[in-house]
Write a protein that holds these residues in place. Structure first.
Motif, PDB file in Angstrom:
ATOM      1  N   VAL A  85      50.948 -86.426  16.525  1.00 38.11           N
ATOM      2  CA  VAL A  85      51.287 -87.765  16.010  1.00 38.11           C
ATOM      3  C   VAL A  85      50.048 -88.668  15.918  1.00 38.11           C
ATOM      4  CG1 VAL A  85      53.703 -87.698  16.712  1.00 38.11           C
ATOM      5  CG2 VAL A  85      51.989 -88.574  18.322  1.00 38.11           C
ATOM      6  N   ALA A  86      48.904 -88.165  16.411  1.00 36.79           N
ATOM      7  CA  ALA A  86      47.663 -88.941  16.314  1.00 36.79           C
ATOM      8  C   ALA A  86      47.036 -88.728  14.946  1.00 36.79           C
ATOM      9  CB  ALA A  86      46.690 -88.493  17.392  1.00 36.79           C
ATOM     10  N   ARG A  87      46.274 -89.723  14.487  1.00 37.56           N
ATOM     11  CA  ARG A  87      45.633 -89.566  13.179  1.00 37.56           C
ATOM     12  C   ARG A  87      44.270 -88.880  13.297  1.00 37.56           C
ATOM     13  NH1 ARG A  87      45.755 -94.481   8.943  1.00 37.56           N
ATOM     14  NH2 ARG A  87      48.000 -94.085   9.041  1.00 37.56           N
ATOM     15  N   VAL A  88      43.533 -89.200  14.359  1.00 34.12           N
ATOM     16  CA  VAL A  88      42.193 -88.605  14.529  1.00 34.12           C
ATOM     17  C   VAL A  88      41.970 -88.270  16.002  1.00 34.12           C
ATOM     18  CG1 VAL A  88      39.696 -88.933  14.190  1.00 34.12           C
ATOM     19  CG2 VAL A  88      41.304 -90.014  12.605  1.00 34.12           C
ATOM     20  N   CYS A  89      41.403 -87.080  16.252  1.00 37.19           N
ATOM     21  CA  CYS A  89      41.044 -86.655  17.610  1.00 37.19           C
ATOM     22  C   CYS A  89      39.556 -86.936  17.832  1.00 37.19           C
ATOM     23  CB  CYS A  89      41.330 -85.158  17.758  1.00 37.19           C
ATOM     24  SG  CYS A  89      40.669 -84.429  19.265  1.00 37.19           S
ATOM     25  N   LEU A  90      39.235 -87.579  18.954  1.00 38.41           N
ATOM     26  CA  LEU A  90      37.845 -87.908  19.282  1.00 38.41           C
ATOM     27  C   LEU A  90      37.374 -87.032  20.450  1.00 38.41           C
ATOM     28  CD1 LEU A  90      38.028 -91.844  19.175  1.00 38.41           C
ATOM     29  CD2 LEU A  90      37.569 -90.239  17.285  1.00 38.41           C
ATOM     30  N   ALA A  91      36.252 -86.336  20.264  1.00 41.51           N
ATOM     31  CA  ALA A  91      35.707 -85.468  21.321  1.00 41.51           C
ATOM     32  C   ALA A  91      34.195 -85.654  21.409  1.00 41.51           C
ATOM     33  CB  ALA A  91      36.065 -84.014  21.037  1.00 41.51           C
ATOM     34  N   PRO A  92      33.743 -86.811  21.943  1.00 38.82           N
ATOM     35  CA  PRO A  92      32.292 -87.087  21.997  1.00 38.82           C
ATOM     36  C   PRO A  92      31.615 -86.398  23.185  1.00 38.82           C
ATOM     37  CG  PRO A  92      33.507 -88.972  22.839  1.00 38.82           C
ATOM     38  CD  PRO A  92      34.537 -87.938  22.460  1.00 38.82           C
ATOM     39  N   LEU A  93      31.497 -85.076  23.107  1.00 40.93           N
ATOM     40  CA  LEU A  93      30.951 -84.291  24.225  1.00 40.93           C
ATOM     41  C   LEU A  93      29.432 -84.275  24.172  1.00 40.93           C
ATOM     42  CD1 LEU A  93      33.629 -81.582  23.718  1.00 40.93           C
ATOM     43  CD2 LEU A  93      33.383 -82.858  25.848  1.00 40.93           C
ATOM     44  N   ARG A  94      28.812 -84.762  25.241  1.00 39.62           N
ATOM     45  CA  ARG A  94      27.341 -84.806  25.268  1.00 39.62           C
ATOM     46  C   ARG A  94      26.739 -83.586  25.958  1.00 39.62           C
ATOM     47  NH1 ARG A  94      25.930 -91.041  26.820  1.00 39.62           N
ATOM     48  NH2 ARG A  94      27.449 -90.679  28.495  1.00 39.62           N
TER      49      ARG A  94
ATOM     50  N   VAL B  25      18.889 -84.365  22.594  1.00 40.87           N
ATOM     51  CA  VAL B  25      19.690 -83.682  23.617  1.00 40.87           C
ATOM     52  C   VAL B  25      20.496 -82.544  22.983  1.00 40.87           C
ATOM     53  CG1 VAL B  25      21.625 -83.991  25.241  1.00 40.87           C
ATOM     54  CG2 VAL B  25      19.828 -85.703  25.127  1.00 40.87           C
ATOM     55  N   PHE B  26      20.901 -82.742  21.724  1.00 41.57           N
ATOM     56  CA  PHE B  26      21.703 -81.738  21.026  1.00 41.57           C
ATOM     57  C   PHE B  26      20.850 -80.683  20.315  1.00 41.57           C
ATOM     58  CE2 PHE B  26      24.826 -85.449  20.509  1.00 41.57           C
ATOM     59  CZ  PHE B  26      25.544 -85.078  21.637  1.00 41.57           C
ATOM     60  N   ALA B  27      19.539 -80.631  20.634  1.00 47.60           N
ATOM     61  CA  ALA B  27      18.625 -79.688  19.949  1.00 47.60           C
ATOM     62  C   ALA B  27      19.257 -78.304  19.843  1.00 47.60           C
ATOM     63  CB  ALA B  27      17.313 -79.610  20.718  1.00 47.60           C
ATOM     64  N   PRO B  28      19.402 -77.789  18.620  1.00 49.88           N
ATOM     65  CA  PRO B  28      20.173 -76.559  18.443  1.00 49.88           C
ATOM     66  C   PRO B  28      19.419 -75.260  18.730  1.00 49.88           C
ATOM     67  CG  PRO B  28      19.463 -77.403  16.313  1.00 49.88           C
ATOM     68  CD  PRO B  28      18.954 -78.361  17.348  1.00 49.88           C
ATOM     69  N   ALA B  29      18.082 -75.306  18.834  1.00 54.96           N
ATOM     70  CA  ALA B  29      17.314 -74.056  18.938  1.00 54.96           C
ATOM     71  C   ALA B  29      17.696 -73.266  20.190  1.00 54.96           C
ATOM     72  CB  ALA B  29      15.824 -74.365  18.953  1.00 54.96           C
ATOM     73  N   LEU B  30      17.897 -71.948  20.014  1.00 51.54           N
ATOM     74  CA  LEU B  30      18.236 -71.088  21.156  1.00 51.54           C
ATOM     75  C   LEU B  30      17.124 -71.104  22.196  1.00 51.54           C
ATOM     76  CD1 LEU B  30      19.735 -67.933  19.370  1.00 51.54           C
ATOM     77  CD2 LEU B  30      20.984 -69.726  20.570  1.00 51.54           C
ATOM     78  N   SER B  31      15.871 -71.207  21.729  1.00 51.83           N
ATOM     79  CA  SER B  31      14.747 -71.204  22.675  1.00 51.83           C
ATOM     80  C   SER B  31      14.799 -72.426  23.587  1.00 51.83           C
ATOM     81  CB  SER B  31      13.413 -71.164  21.920  1.00 51.83           C
ATOM     82  OG  SER B  31      13.370 -72.224  20.976  1.00 51.83           O
ATOM     83  N   ASP B  32      15.332 -73.558  23.063  1.00 54.11           N
ATOM     84  CA  ASP B  32      15.488 -74.760  23.903  1.00 54.11           C
ATOM     85  C   ASP B  32      16.520 -74.509  24.999  1.00 54.11           C
ATOM     86  OD1 ASP B  32      13.732 -76.045  22.292  1.00 54.11           O
ATOM     87  OD2 ASP B  32      15.207 -77.243  21.202  1.00 54.11           O
ATOM     88  N   LYS B  33      17.615 -73.849  24.619  1.00 54.78           N
ATOM     89  CA  LYS B  33      18.666 -73.556  25.602  1.00 54.78           C
ATOM     90  C   LYS B  33      18.110 -72.622  26.685  1.00 54.78           C
ATOM     91  CE  LYS B  33      22.529 -73.942  22.303  1.00 54.78           C
ATOM     92  NZ  LYS B  33      21.901 -73.962  20.999  1.00 54.78           N
ATOM     93  N   PHE B  34      17.336 -71.616  26.242  1.00 53.64           N
ATOM     94  CA  PHE B  34      16.756 -70.667  27.186  1.00 53.64           C
ATOM     95  C   PHE B  34      15.829 -71.392  28.168  1.00 53.64           C
ATOM     96  CE2 PHE B  34      13.199 -67.839  28.336  1.00 53.64           C
ATOM     97  CZ  PHE B  34      13.901 -66.862  29.023  1.00 53.64           C
ATOM     98  N   ALA B  35      14.977 -72.268  27.628  1.00 55.67           N
ATOM     99  CA  ALA B  35      14.027 -73.002  28.472  1.00 55.67           C
ATOM    100  C   ALA B  35      14.764 -73.850  29.516  1.00 55.67           C
ATOM    101  CB  ALA B  35      13.141 -73.886  27.602  1.00 55.67           C
ATOM    102  N   LEU B  36      15.888 -74.430  29.114  1.00 50.31           N
ATOM    103  CA  LEU B  36      16.683 -75.242  30.051  1.00 50.31           C
ATOM    104  C   LEU B  36      17.249 -74.399  31.186  1.00 50.31           C
ATOM    105  CD1 LEU B  36      19.043 -77.480  27.841  1.00 50.31           C
ATOM    106  CD2 LEU B  36      17.231 -78.274  29.358  1.00 50.31           C
ATOM    107  N   MET B  37      17.686 -73.189  30.837  1.00 52.14           N
ATOM    108  CA  MET B  37      18.436 -72.367  31.786  1.00 52.14           C
ATOM    109  C   MET B  37      17.565 -71.460  32.648  1.00 52.14           C
ATOM    110  SD  MET B  37      21.259 -71.088  29.037  1.00 52.14           S
ATOM    111  CE  MET B  37      22.119 -69.894  30.067  1.00 52.14           C
TER     112      MET B  37
END
Length: 434
Positions: free
Chosen positions: A291-300, A144-156
């Motif tokens: 004041v937090a030790r770690v920030c979690l951002a699990p964005l799919r 799902v996280f495939a980085p290729a620009l061509s993948d993003k283009f195909a999706l859009m």
């Protein structure tokens, strides 16, 4: 333009800015502050009602004028104002008001502030939904996280939203892009002229690093406006999968989740026994982040760059995120924490940052470097002003060179104009018959 002329800017906002609720509004405020530093006169207009956390623009010397969709009152307003620059905040505002601006102020520079490529965010959302439908138990999202620009283009490329959004980009004289990855996608895959795009990320001058030390901090934190679909999805992934994995290793761990506009479905996830705390809106996001030790951002899924992750760097708080979360944010610099593609890796990285002080210190230092090198207001603010002044000076030539844009304006503005005038006439008839 005469030397004594004061530049007038009209900003047409999709919503009234709420910088303490969303990164998009924060970015708009940074742009407005950059204009104010030039002594420019700013009018902010929006067809939206004021939100709960609306910024007091008048306190900054910005004039506030509500406007209406499909109403010729806007024509009188803009003719009288005669702005030098019109900034559309999100492409739907260009769709609604672009033809009116062109008709009544043809010499005004038309600029679009994108925040993120919405068509990319929506296409990724659809892909994630399909993926979860096929395999709801799978927690490795590397495909799902495939980085290729061509993948993003195909999706859009097949989506109506991409066609609408990219047409709006073409119709403007300049587009402010928050992510360099999105600039690359538009130029290399969609064939957009690079001169229509200007990189303008979040703009911050970081203070001296005086954030609280590792030993003075506790807990994990996640933050984000609940109305923004990627944030809600991240909370669900935390609740169902990631947080239980963290708690297996750290049975006493606590997670505090903050967000504006908390819906009942989010409040229902609150569970003290599991250390899963839904905290509602943070009056001061930087204070709770500090004041937090770690920030979690699990964005799919998502697009643009993430304000919460810039805030984390600003507070010296390491973060764990995904390739979507970190996209366009760190260039050639190290990420201040970890970028992961599966729930297991995410949980392991979060625990390692939480428990290993040396590792944590290293991540924190990387965040300070990244902020200084890539997000400096003192670099991006002047670059933005320089670009706008250049475009105003060479406006006619730029419009001639952007033939695709003028062709799209010719066709779509005519249809938008007639549709808008039809809606206005219909509304007027309805009022008269009441």
């Amino acid at each position: 333009m005469p030397h004594n002329h004061i530049t007038k800017v009209l900003v047409i906002g999709y919503v009234w800015p709420e910088p303490r609720s969303s990164a998009a509004s924060g970015h708009v405020m940074q742009i407005l502050e950059t204009f104010l530093q030039q002594g420019w006169h700013i009018t902010f207009s929006s067809p939206a009602g004021p939100g709960e956390h609306k910024a007091d623009l008048a306190a900054f010397g910005i004039r506030e004028v509500p406007i209406e969709l499909n109403n010729s009152s806007f024509d009188h307003f803009i003719s009288e104002l005669a702005p030098d620059i019109v900034l559309f905040d999100q492409f739907m505002m260009e769709e609604q008001f672009g033809w009116r601006v062109e008709k009544h102020c043809p010499q005004a520079l038309r600029v679009l502030e994108t925040s993120d490529l919405q068509s990319l965010r929506h296409a990724r959302h659809q892909r994630l939904k399909q993926r979860l439908k096929l395999d709801p138990e799978q927690n490795d999202f590397s495909d799902v996280f495939a980085p290729a620009l061509s993948d993003k283009f195909a999706l859009m490329a097949e989506t109506d939203l991409a066609k609408r959004e990219i047409a709006a980009l073409y119709r403007c004289d300049l587009n402010l892009m928050i992510s360099q990855v999105e600039i690359q996608l538009l130029v290399e895959q969609f064939g957009m002229p690079a001169q229509l795009l200007h990189w303008c990320p979040l703009m911050i001058d970081p203070p001296a690093d005086q954030a609280a030390a590792w030993a003075e901090r506790a807990n994990f934190l996640s933050i984000g406006n609940f109305r923004h679909a990627p944030n809600w999805d991240a909370v669900l992934w935390l609740k169902t999968t990631i947080w239980p994995l963290i708690r297996q290793q750290l049975p006493q761990a606590q997670l505090h989740i903050y967000g504006a506009y908390t819906p009942p479905k989010a409040t229902a996830l609150h569970n003290v026994k599991e250390g899963f705390h839904i905290m509602n809106w943070a009056e001061d996001a930087l204070q709770v982040m500090s004041v937090a030790r770690v920030c979690l951002a699990p964005l799919r899924f998502g697009a643009g760059i993430k304000g919460k992750l810039v805030d984390a760097m600003l507070c010296g708080t390491p973060s764990v995120t995904t390739p979507v979360g970190a996209e366009g944010m760190h260039g050639e610099y190290s990420w201040p924490g970890a970028i992961t593609q599966s729930a297991v890796d995410f949980a392991n990285s979060a625990v390692a940052l939480h428990d290993n002080e040396a590792h944590w210190q290293q991540a924190r230092a990387a965040g300070h470097t990244l902020l200084t090198e890539r997000y400096s207001q003192s670099v991006h603010g002047p670059a933005l002003i320089e670009k706008l002044l250049y475009c105003m000076q060479h406006l006619q030539r730029r419009r001639v060179e952007n033939f695709t844009g003028s062709m799209l304006r010719h066709h779509s503005h005519k249809s938008t104009q007639y549709m808008s005038q039809w809606i206005e006439a219909k509304n007027r008839c309805a009022k008269e018959s009441d």
